[in-house]
Design an enzyme around this catalytic site. Structure first.
Site, PDB file in Angstrom:
ATOM      1  N   MET A  18      39.501  54.389  -4.465  1.00 25.19           N
ATOM      2  CA  MET A  18      38.131  53.889  -4.311  1.00 25.19           C
ATOM      3  C   MET A  18      37.379  54.780  -3.338  1.00 25.19           C
ATOM      4  O   MET A  18      37.797  54.947  -2.186  1.00 25.19           O
ATOM      5  CB  MET A  18      38.142  52.440  -3.804  1.00 25.19           C
ATOM      6  CG  MET A  18      38.808  51.460  -4.756  1.00 25.19           C
ATOM      7  SD  MET A  18      38.957  49.793  -4.080  1.00 25.19           S
ATOM      8  CE  MET A  18      40.332  49.996  -2.941  1.00 25.19           C
ATOM      9  N   CYS A 100      35.884  57.922 -13.766  1.00 19.69           N
ATOM     10  CA  CYS A 100      34.670  57.602 -13.001  1.00 19.69           C
ATOM     11  C   CYS A 100      33.453  57.615 -13.921  1.00 19.69           C
ATOM     12  O   CYS A 100      33.151  58.637 -14.546  1.00 19.69           O
ATOM     13  CB  CYS A 100      34.466  58.594 -11.870  1.00 19.69           C
ATOM     14  SG  CYS A 100      32.997  58.227 -10.873  1.00 19.69           S
ATOM     15  N   LYS A 139      44.143  58.821 -14.797  1.00 18.20           N
ATOM     16  CA  LYS A 139      43.495  57.505 -14.870  1.00 18.20           C
ATOM     17  C   LYS A 139      42.312  57.637 -15.820  1.00 18.20           C
ATOM     18  O   LYS A 139      41.431  58.485 -15.591  1.00 18.20           O
ATOM     19  CB  LYS A 139      43.031  57.045 -13.488  1.00 18.20           C
ATOM     20  CG  LYS A 139      42.433  55.644 -13.451  1.00 18.20           C
ATOM     21  CD  LYS A 139      42.167  55.220 -12.010  1.00 18.20           C
ATOM     22  CE  LYS A 139      41.674  53.788 -11.956  1.00 18.20           C
ATOM     23  NZ  LYS A 139      40.338  53.595 -12.559  1.00 18.20           N
TER      24      LYS A 139
END
Length: 459
Positions: A18, A100, A139
Protein backbone atom coordinates in the site's frame (compact mmCIF):
# COMPACT_ATOMS: atom_id res chain seq x y z
CA UNK A 1 4.50 -24.45 -4.03
CA UNK A 2 8.00 -25.03 -2.61
CA UNK A 3 8.70 -21.29 -2.57
CA UNK A 4 5.40 -20.55 -0.78
CA UNK A 5 6.00 -23.30 1.81
CA UNK A 6 9.75 -23.27 2.35
CA UNK A 7 10.80 -19.64 1.80
CA UNK A 8 7.66 -17.86 3.02
CA UNK A 9 6.46 -20.39 5.61
CA UNK A 10 3.07 -21.07 3.93
CA UNK A 11 1.47 -17.71 4.83
CA UNK A 12 -2.33 -17.43 4.71
CA UNK A 13 -2.88 -13.96 6.22
CA UNK A 14 -1.17 -11.38 3.99
CA UNK A 15 -1.00 -7.57 4.13
CA UNK A 16 -1.06 -5.94 0.69
CA UNK A 17 1.49 -3.46 -0.68
CA UNK A 18 0.00 0.00 0.00
CA UNK A 19 1.52 3.30 -1.13
CA UNK A 20 2.33 5.52 1.89
CA UNK A 21 0.72 2.94 4.19
CA UNK A 22 2.58 -0.41 4.39
CA UNK A 23 5.73 1.12 5.88
CA UNK A 24 7.79 -0.67 8.55
CA UNK A 25 5.91 0.41 11.74
CA UNK A 26 2.55 -0.56 10.21
CA UNK A 27 3.92 -3.89 8.98
CA UNK A 28 5.22 -4.67 12.47
CA UNK A 29 1.85 -3.77 14.02
CA UNK A 30 0.09 -6.06 11.54
CA UNK A 31 2.54 -8.91 12.16
CA UNK A 32 2.03 -8.67 15.92
CA UNK A 33 -1.67 -9.25 15.34
CA UNK A 34 -1.68 -12.17 12.94
CA UNK A 35 -0.21 -11.09 9.58
CA UNK A 36 2.12 -13.80 8.24
CA UNK A 37 3.49 -12.02 5.17
CA UNK A 38 3.86 -8.32 4.33
CA UNK A 39 4.84 -6.29 1.27
CA UNK A 40 6.62 -2.96 1.06
CA UNK A 41 4.71 -0.08 -0.53
CA UNK A 42 4.92 0.00 -4.33
CA UNK A 43 8.36 1.36 -5.23
CA UNK A 44 9.17 3.14 -8.49
CA UNK A 45 12.07 1.20 -10.01
CA UNK A 46 13.69 4.18 -11.78
CA UNK A 47 13.66 6.37 -8.65
CA UNK A 48 14.88 3.42 -6.55
CA UNK A 49 17.95 3.06 -8.78
CA UNK A 50 18.84 6.76 -8.80
CA UNK A 51 17.98 8.01 -5.30
CA UNK A 52 19.96 6.53 -2.34
CA UNK A 53 17.72 8.28 0.23
CA UNK A 54 14.54 6.84 -1.36
CA UNK A 55 16.22 3.42 -1.47
CA UNK A 56 17.27 3.54 2.19
CA UNK A 57 13.79 4.54 3.37
CA UNK A 58 12.10 1.94 1.16
CA UNK A 59 14.28 -0.92 2.45
CA UNK A 60 13.93 -0.02 6.14
CA UNK A 61 13.29 -3.30 7.94
CA UNK A 62 14.28 -5.41 10.97
CA UNK A 63 14.49 -9.05 12.05
CA UNK A 64 10.84 -9.07 13.16
CA UNK A 65 9.80 -7.89 9.67
CA UNK A 66 10.16 -11.24 7.89
CA UNK A 67 9.18 -12.70 5.48
CA UNK A 68 9.01 -9.54 3.36
CA UNK A 69 8.35 -9.05 -0.35
CA UNK A 70 9.53 -5.87 -2.09
CA UNK A 71 7.20 -4.61 -4.82
CA UNK A 72 8.33 -2.60 -7.85
CA UNK A 73 6.51 -0.86 -10.66
CA UNK A 74 8.00 0.09 -14.02
CA UNK A 75 7.95 -0.61 -17.74
CA UNK A 76 11.65 -1.13 -18.54
CA UNK A 77 13.07 -4.61 -17.94
CA UNK A 78 16.68 -3.43 -17.49
CA UNK A 79 15.81 -0.69 -15.00
CA UNK A 80 13.61 -3.10 -13.03
CA UNK A 81 16.43 -5.67 -12.93
CA UNK A 82 18.83 -3.01 -11.69
CA UNK A 83 16.39 -2.03 -8.92
CA UNK A 84 15.66 -5.65 -8.01
CA UNK A 85 19.37 -6.49 -7.74
CA UNK A 86 19.77 -3.66 -5.22
CA UNK A 87 16.85 -5.01 -3.16
CA UNK A 88 17.15 -8.79 -3.39
CA UNK A 89 19.40 -9.16 -0.34
CA UNK A 90 16.78 -7.49 1.87
CA UNK A 91 13.70 -9.59 1.06
CA UNK A 92 12.29 -13.03 0.27
CA UNK A 93 10.98 -12.18 -3.23
CA UNK A 94 10.48 -9.36 -5.72
CA UNK A 95 6.90 -8.57 -6.74
CA UNK A 96 5.93 -6.81 -9.98
CA UNK A 97 2.97 -4.46 -9.66
CA UNK A 98 0.56 -5.15 -12.52
CA UNK A 99 -2.54 -4.10 -10.61
CA UNK A 100 -2.36 -0.38 -9.78
CA UNK A 101 -5.38 1.27 -11.48
CA UNK A 102 -4.73 4.87 -10.43
CA UNK A 103 -4.26 7.83 -12.79
CA UNK A 104 -0.58 8.16 -11.83
CA UNK A 105 -0.01 4.59 -13.09
CA UNK A 106 -1.69 5.48 -16.37
CA UNK A 107 0.54 8.56 -16.78
CA UNK A 108 3.67 6.60 -15.83
CA UNK A 109 2.64 3.62 -17.96
CA UNK A 110 2.92 0.91 -15.30
CA UNK A 111 0.68 -1.18 -13.03
CA UNK A 112 -2.62 -2.35 -14.53
CA UNK A 113 -1.97 -0.26 -17.64
CA UNK A 114 0.62 -2.79 -18.83
CA UNK A 115 -1.85 -5.70 -18.86
CA UNK A 116 -2.41 -5.46 -22.63
CA UNK A 117 1.33 -5.55 -23.45
CA UNK A 118 2.07 -9.24 -23.05
CA UNK A 119 5.40 -9.24 -24.93
CA UNK A 120 6.76 -6.47 -22.67
CA UNK A 121 5.52 -8.27 -19.54
CA UNK A 122 7.08 -11.52 -20.71
CA UNK A 123 10.40 -9.71 -21.14
CA UNK A 124 10.18 -8.05 -17.71
CA UNK A 125 9.21 -11.19 -15.78
CA UNK A 126 11.63 -13.51 -17.58
CA UNK A 127 14.55 -11.06 -17.32
CA UNK A 128 14.00 -10.62 -13.56
CA UNK A 129 13.50 -14.34 -13.04
CA UNK A 130 16.81 -15.18 -14.77
CA UNK A 131 18.80 -12.34 -13.13
CA UNK A 132 17.83 -12.76 -9.45
CA UNK A 133 18.65 -15.40 -6.86
CA UNK A 134 15.19 -14.95 -5.26
CA UNK A 135 11.77 -15.67 -6.83
CA UNK A 136 9.69 -13.19 -8.82
CA UNK A 137 5.97 -12.82 -8.09
CA UNK A 138 3.19 -10.75 -9.70
CA UNK A 139 0.04 -8.98 -8.52
CA UNK A 140 -2.62 -8.53 -11.21
CA UNK A 141 -6.12 -7.24 -11.86
CA UNK A 142 -8.50 -9.17 -14.11
CA UNK A 143 -9.89 -8.59 -17.59
CA UNK A 144 -13.64 -8.47 -18.21
CA UNK A 145 -13.27 -11.79 -20.05
CA UNK A 146 -12.50 -14.60 -17.60
CA UNK A 147 -10.76 -16.74 -20.27
CA UNK A 148 -8.45 -13.86 -21.21
CA UNK A 149 -7.59 -13.50 -17.52
CA UNK A 150 -6.67 -17.21 -17.40
CA UNK A 151 -4.42 -16.87 -20.47
CA UNK A 152 -2.85 -13.77 -18.90
CA UNK A 153 -2.00 -15.75 -15.75
CA UNK A 154 -0.57 -18.64 -17.79
CA UNK A 155 1.62 -16.22 -19.75
CA UNK A 156 3.09 -14.81 -16.50
CA UNK A 157 3.67 -18.34 -15.18
CA UNK A 158 5.52 -19.33 -18.38
CA UNK A 159 7.66 -16.17 -18.11
CA UNK A 160 8.89 -17.20 -14.64
CA UNK A 161 6.36 -15.90 -12.09
CA UNK A 162 6.52 -18.11 -8.97
CA UNK A 163 3.43 -16.82 -7.13
CA UNK A 164 0.40 -14.88 -8.36
CA UNK A 165 -1.93 -12.55 -6.47
CA UNK A 166 -5.27 -12.10 -8.26
CA UNK A 167 -7.34 -9.03 -7.40
CA UNK A 168 -10.80 -9.92 -8.69
CA UNK A 169 -11.57 -6.44 -10.02
CA UNK A 170 -10.87 -4.81 -13.37
CA UNK A 171 -8.70 -1.71 -13.61
CA UNK A 172 -11.84 0.43 -14.05
CA UNK A 173 -13.20 -0.69 -10.66
CA UNK A 174 -11.71 1.94 -8.35
CA UNK A 175 -12.74 4.75 -6.03
CA UNK A 176 -16.52 5.09 -5.69
CA UNK A 177 -16.98 2.62 -8.56
CA UNK A 178 -14.99 -0.12 -6.81
CA UNK A 179 -17.86 -2.56 -6.23
CA UNK A 180 -17.29 -6.18 -5.22
CA UNK A 181 -14.35 -8.30 -6.33
CA UNK A 182 -15.35 -11.41 -8.29
CA UNK A 183 -13.82 -14.51 -6.71
CA UNK A 184 -14.79 -16.64 -9.74
CA UNK A 185 -11.75 -15.20 -11.54
CA UNK A 186 -9.53 -16.41 -8.69
CA UNK A 187 -11.00 -19.93 -9.00
CA UNK A 188 -10.43 -19.98 -12.77
CA UNK A 189 -6.79 -18.85 -12.46
CA UNK A 190 -6.10 -21.21 -9.55
CA UNK A 191 -7.35 -24.18 -11.56
CA UNK A 192 -5.30 -23.18 -14.63
CA UNK A 193 -1.84 -22.62 -13.14
CA UNK A 194 0.54 -24.71 -11.03
CA UNK A 195 2.01 -21.85 -8.96
CA UNK A 196 0.45 -20.66 -5.65
CA UNK A 197 -2.47 -18.22 -6.08
CA UNK A 198 -3.44 -15.60 -3.49
CA UNK A 199 -6.88 -13.98 -3.50
CA UNK A 200 -7.23 -10.21 -3.02
CA UNK A 201 -10.49 -8.29 -2.54
CA UNK A 202 -13.68 -8.29 -0.39
CA UNK A 203 -11.89 -8.90 2.92
CA UNK A 204 -13.43 -6.88 5.77
CA UNK A 205 -13.54 -9.39 8.64
CA UNK A 206 -12.20 -12.82 9.66
CA UNK A 207 -15.36 -14.51 8.33
CA UNK A 208 -14.63 -13.09 4.86
CA UNK A 209 -11.20 -14.76 4.98
CA UNK A 210 -12.71 -18.13 5.82
CA UNK A 211 -15.34 -17.79 3.09
CA UNK A 212 -12.75 -16.75 0.52
CA UNK A 213 -10.40 -19.65 1.25
CA UNK A 214 -13.25 -22.18 1.08
CA UNK A 215 -14.78 -20.69 -2.09
CA UNK A 216 -11.63 -20.04 -4.14
CA UNK A 217 -9.21 -22.70 -2.91
CA UNK A 218 -6.47 -20.03 -2.85
CA UNK A 219 -3.44 -20.68 -0.64
CA UNK A 220 -3.77 -17.30 1.08
CA UNK A 221 -5.80 -14.12 1.36
CA UNK A 222 -4.46 -10.58 0.93
CA UNK A 223 -6.17 -7.50 2.36
CA UNK A 224 -5.46 -3.77 2.08
CA UNK A 225 -8.36 -1.56 3.20
CA UNK A 226 -9.59 -4.11 5.74
CA UNK A 227 -6.17 -4.02 7.40
CA UNK A 228 -5.98 -0.21 7.40
CA UNK A 229 -9.27 0.18 9.26
CA UNK A 230 -8.65 -2.78 11.58
CA UNK A 231 -5.05 -4.06 11.84
CA UNK A 232 -6.28 -6.72 14.32
CA UNK A 233 -8.58 -8.20 11.63
CA UNK A 234 -6.57 -11.44 11.30
CA UNK A 235 -7.28 -12.25 14.96
CA UNK A 236 -11.02 -11.79 14.46
CA UNK A 237 -11.23 -8.92 16.96
CA UNK A 238 -12.61 -5.37 16.87
CA UNK A 239 -10.61 -3.55 19.58
CA UNK A 240 -11.10 0.07 20.68
CA UNK A 241 -9.34 2.12 18.01
CA UNK A 242 -7.05 3.86 20.49
CA UNK A 243 -5.30 0.58 21.36
CA UNK A 244 -3.73 -0.12 17.92
CA UNK A 245 -3.24 3.64 17.47
CA UNK A 246 -1.07 3.91 20.59
CA UNK A 247 0.80 0.73 19.72
CA UNK A 248 1.50 2.10 16.24
CA UNK A 249 2.73 5.44 17.63
CA UNK A 250 5.11 3.57 19.95
CA UNK A 251 6.49 1.74 16.90
CA UNK A 252 6.99 5.02 15.02
CA UNK A 253 9.08 6.20 17.98
CA UNK A 254 11.46 3.31 17.37
CA UNK A 255 11.16 3.26 13.56
CA UNK A 256 10.46 6.86 12.41
CA UNK A 257 8.37 7.49 9.29
CA UNK A 258 6.83 10.61 7.67
CA UNK A 259 4.06 12.31 9.64
CA UNK A 260 1.84 12.10 6.56
CA UNK A 261 1.86 8.29 6.93
CA UNK A 262 1.01 8.52 10.64
CA UNK A 263 -1.78 11.01 9.98
CA UNK A 264 -3.24 8.79 7.26
CA UNK A 265 -3.27 5.73 9.52
CA UNK A 266 -4.91 7.56 12.41
CA UNK A 267 -7.60 8.98 10.13
CA UNK A 268 -8.39 5.42 9.00
CA UNK A 269 -8.40 3.97 12.53
CA UNK A 270 -10.64 6.77 13.84
CA UNK A 271 -12.71 7.14 10.66
CA UNK A 272 -16.06 6.31 12.28
CA UNK A 273 -15.38 8.46 15.35
CA UNK A 274 -14.18 11.48 13.37
CA UNK A 275 -17.19 11.24 11.03
CA UNK A 276 -19.45 12.31 13.94
CA UNK A 277 -20.21 16.07 13.82
CA UNK A 278 -19.37 16.56 17.51
CA UNK A 279 -15.75 15.50 16.82
CA UNK A 280 -15.06 18.03 14.09
CA UNK A 281 -12.50 19.92 16.21
CA UNK A 282 -10.61 16.69 16.88
CA UNK A 283 -10.59 16.00 13.15
CA UNK A 284 -9.11 19.45 12.45
CA UNK A 285 -6.52 18.99 15.21
CA UNK A 286 -5.44 15.62 13.79
CA UNK A 287 -5.20 17.12 10.29
CA UNK A 288 -2.87 19.86 11.58
CA UNK A 289 -0.76 17.63 13.86
CA UNK A 290 2.97 17.76 13.13
CA UNK A 291 4.60 16.10 16.17
CA UNK A 292 4.24 12.69 17.81
CA UNK A 293 3.15 14.40 21.04
CA UNK A 294 0.21 16.06 19.27
CA UNK A 295 -0.76 12.76 17.61
CA UNK A 296 -0.70 11.11 21.04
CA UNK A 297 -2.77 13.88 22.59
CA UNK A 298 -5.48 13.41 19.92
CA UNK A 299 -5.54 9.65 20.57
CA UNK A 300 -5.74 10.29 24.34
CA UNK A 301 -8.62 12.77 23.90
CA UNK A 302 -10.59 10.23 21.87
CA UNK A 303 -9.90 7.56 24.48
CA UNK A 304 -11.02 9.84 27.33
CA UNK A 305 -14.29 10.59 25.52
CA UNK A 306 -15.24 7.02 24.58
CA UNK A 307 -13.65 4.82 27.27
CA UNK A 308 -16.59 5.35 29.70
CA UNK A 309 -18.99 4.16 26.94
CA UNK A 310 -16.72 1.20 26.15
CA UNK A 311 -16.61 0.16 29.82
CA UNK A 312 -20.37 0.52 30.17
CA UNK A 313 -20.20 3.39 32.68
CA UNK A 314 -22.24 5.60 30.32
CA UNK A 315 -24.99 4.31 28.04
CA UNK A 316 -24.46 4.87 24.30
CA UNK A 317 -27.56 6.72 23.13
CA UNK A 318 -27.07 6.62 19.36
CA UNK A 319 -28.39 3.96 16.95
CA UNK A 320 -27.18 0.43 17.69
CA UNK A 321 -28.97 -1.46 14.88
CA UNK A 322 -28.96 -1.06 11.10
CA UNK A 323 -31.86 0.93 9.70
CA UNK A 324 -34.76 -1.32 8.71
CA UNK A 325 -33.30 -4.43 10.37
CA UNK A 326 -32.34 -5.95 13.71
CA UNK A 327 -28.66 -6.32 12.72
CA UNK A 328 -26.42 -4.93 15.43
CA UNK A 329 -23.96 -2.14 14.56
CA UNK A 330 -20.52 -1.80 16.09
CA UNK A 331 -20.14 1.45 18.05
CA UNK A 332 -17.92 4.00 16.28
CA UNK A 333 -14.94 3.74 18.64
CA UNK A 334 -14.26 0.11 17.70
CA UNK A 335 -12.00 -0.77 14.76
CA UNK A 336 -14.20 -1.75 11.82
CA UNK A 337 -14.14 -1.73 8.04
CA UNK A 338 -15.40 1.14 5.93
CA UNK A 339 -18.27 0.04 3.69
CA UNK A 340 -18.61 2.02 0.47
CA UNK A 341 -21.82 2.67 -1.41
CA UNK A 342 -22.33 0.28 -4.30
CA UNK A 343 -21.54 1.76 -7.75
CA UNK A 344 -25.29 1.95 -8.56
CA UNK A 345 -26.06 3.80 -5.33
CA UNK A 346 -23.14 6.16 -5.95
CA UNK A 347 -24.34 6.99 -9.47
CA UNK A 348 -27.87 7.65 -8.17
CA UNK A 349 -26.41 9.99 -5.55
CA UNK A 350 -24.43 11.86 -8.23
CA UNK A 351 -27.58 12.21 -10.39
CA UNK A 352 -29.49 13.68 -7.44
CA UNK A 353 -26.66 16.13 -6.76
CA UNK A 354 -26.58 17.18 -10.42
CA UNK A 355 -30.35 17.75 -10.42
CA UNK A 356 -30.00 19.88 -7.30
CA UNK A 357 -27.12 21.87 -8.84
CA UNK A 358 -29.17 22.48 -12.02
CA UNK A 359 -32.01 23.91 -9.96
CA UNK A 360 -29.60 26.17 -8.10
CA UNK A 361 -28.04 27.32 -11.39
CA UNK A 362 -31.44 28.31 -12.72
CA UNK A 363 -31.88 30.74 -9.84
CA UNK A 364 -28.22 31.79 -9.62
CA UNK A 365 -27.48 35.49 -9.80
CA UNK A 366 -25.90 36.57 -13.11
CA UNK A 367 -22.85 38.86 -13.23
CA UNK A 368 -21.68 41.17 -16.01
CA UNK A 369 -18.54 43.21 -16.62
CA UNK A 370 -18.45 46.89 -17.62
CA UNK A 371 -19.07 45.95 -21.27
CA UNK A 372 -22.13 43.83 -20.49
CA UNK A 373 -20.43 40.46 -20.99
CA UNK A 374 -21.57 37.67 -18.65
CA UNK A 375 -18.84 36.59 -16.21
CA UNK A 376 -18.49 34.26 -13.26
CA UNK A 377 -18.89 35.29 -9.64
CA UNK A 378 -15.18 34.61 -9.07
CA UNK A 379 -14.23 36.92 -11.95
CA UNK A 380 -16.57 39.63 -10.66
CA UNK A 381 -14.96 39.50 -7.21
CA UNK A 382 -11.53 39.85 -8.77
CA UNK A 383 -12.61 42.89 -10.80
CA UNK A 384 -13.99 44.53 -7.65
CA UNK A 385 -10.74 43.94 -5.76
CA UNK A 386 -8.76 45.41 -8.65
CA UNK A 387 -10.95 48.52 -8.76
CA UNK A 388 -10.33 49.16 -5.05
CA UNK A 389 -6.53 49.19 -5.43
CA UNK A 390 -4.89 52.61 -4.94
CA UNK A 391 -3.40 54.14 -8.10
CA UNK A 392 0.34 53.70 -8.69
CA UNK A 393 2.47 56.76 -7.80
CA UNK A 394 3.70 58.76 -10.78
CA UNK A 395 7.36 58.31 -9.81
CA UNK A 396 7.07 54.49 -9.69
CA UNK A 397 10.04 52.88 -11.45
CA UNK A 398 8.88 50.29 -14.03
CA UNK A 399 10.13 46.72 -13.54
CA UNK A 400 13.29 45.90 -15.46
CA UNK A 401 12.96 43.46 -18.35
CA UNK A 402 16.68 42.73 -18.50
CA UNK A 403 17.82 39.09 -18.75
CA UNK A 404 20.41 37.39 -16.54
CA UNK A 405 23.83 37.31 -18.19
CA UNK A 406 24.20 33.55 -17.58
CA UNK A 407 20.72 32.24 -18.43
CA UNK A 408 17.32 33.29 -19.80
CA UNK A 409 15.73 34.11 -16.42
CA UNK A 410 14.81 37.73 -15.52
CA UNK A 411 17.56 39.77 -13.88
CA UNK A 412 17.25 40.42 -10.11
CA UNK A 413 16.63 44.16 -9.74
CA UNK A 414 18.67 44.38 -6.48
CA UNK A 415 21.36 41.83 -7.29
CA UNK A 416 24.91 43.08 -6.83
CA UNK A 417 26.16 40.84 -9.61
CA UNK A 418 23.37 41.47 -12.16
CA UNK A 419 22.19 37.85 -12.12
CA UNK A 420 18.97 35.95 -11.50
CA UNK A 421 18.58 34.35 -8.07
CA UNK A 422 19.61 30.84 -9.18
CA UNK A 423 22.81 31.99 -10.89
CA UNK A 424 23.53 34.39 -8.02
CA UNK A 425 23.32 31.51 -5.50
CA UNK A 426 25.73 29.42 -7.57
CA UNK A 427 28.21 32.30 -7.89
CA UNK A 428 28.08 33.06 -4.15
CA UNK A 429 28.51 29.39 -3.27
CA UNK A 430 31.56 28.89 -5.52
CA UNK A 431 33.25 32.26 -4.85
CA UNK A 432 32.16 32.58 -1.17
CA UNK A 433 30.25 35.85 -1.55
CA UNK A 434 27.15 37.56 -0.13
CA UNK A 435 24.29 39.15 -2.09
CA UNK A 436 22.01 41.21 0.21
CA UNK A 437 19.69 41.92 -2.72
CA UNK A 438 18.83 38.22 -3.05
CA UNK A 439 19.36 37.56 0.68
CA UNK A 440 22.05 35.02 -0.19
CA UNK A 441 24.53 35.13 2.72
CA UNK A 442 26.97 32.31 1.97
CA UNK A 443 30.11 34.18 3.13
CA UNK A 444 28.48 35.41 6.34
CA UNK A 445 27.26 31.94 7.32
CA UNK A 446 30.59 30.29 6.54
CA UNK A 447 32.39 32.92 8.62
CA UNK A 448 30.00 32.24 11.51
CA UNK A 449 30.56 28.49 11.19
CA UNK A 450 34.34 28.99 11.31
CA UNK A 451 33.99 31.30 14.33
CA UNK A 452 31.91 28.81 16.32
CA UNK A 453 34.18 25.94 15.31
CA UNK A 454 37.13 27.92 16.64
CA UNK A 455 35.31 28.65 19.91
CA UNK A 456 34.58 24.92 20.35
CA UNK A 457 38.24 24.00 19.78
CA UNK A 458 39.34 26.56 22.42
CA UNK A 459 37.00 24.93 24.99
Amino acid sequence: MEFWKDSLGAPVYIVAPMVDASELPWRLLSRRHGAQLCYTPMLHSAVFCKDPKYRKEALASCEEDKPLIVQFCGNDAQIMVEAALLAQDYCSAIDINLGCPQAIAKRGHYGAFLQDEWSLLTEIVSTLSKSLHIPVTCKIRVFEDIQKTVEYAKMLERAGCKMLTVHGRTRDQKGPLTGLANWDYVIAVKNAVKIPVISNGNIQCIQDIQRCLEYTGAVGVMTAEGNLYNPILFRGLNPPSWEPAMEYLDLTDKYPCPFSYIRGHLFKLFHHVLSLPENNELRIKLGAANTLDIFRSVVTEIKDIYLPYHEGKIKWQQRTTEEGSANLMLPPWLCQSYVRLSPDEHLKKIDLQNDSDDKQNQTKRQYEDSEGNQISRKRMKKLRRTSRRPPKPENCVPRSLDICSKCVNPLGSKCLYKLCKKCCKEKCFIEELDCPGHRVLIKTRRDLAKYYAKQESVK
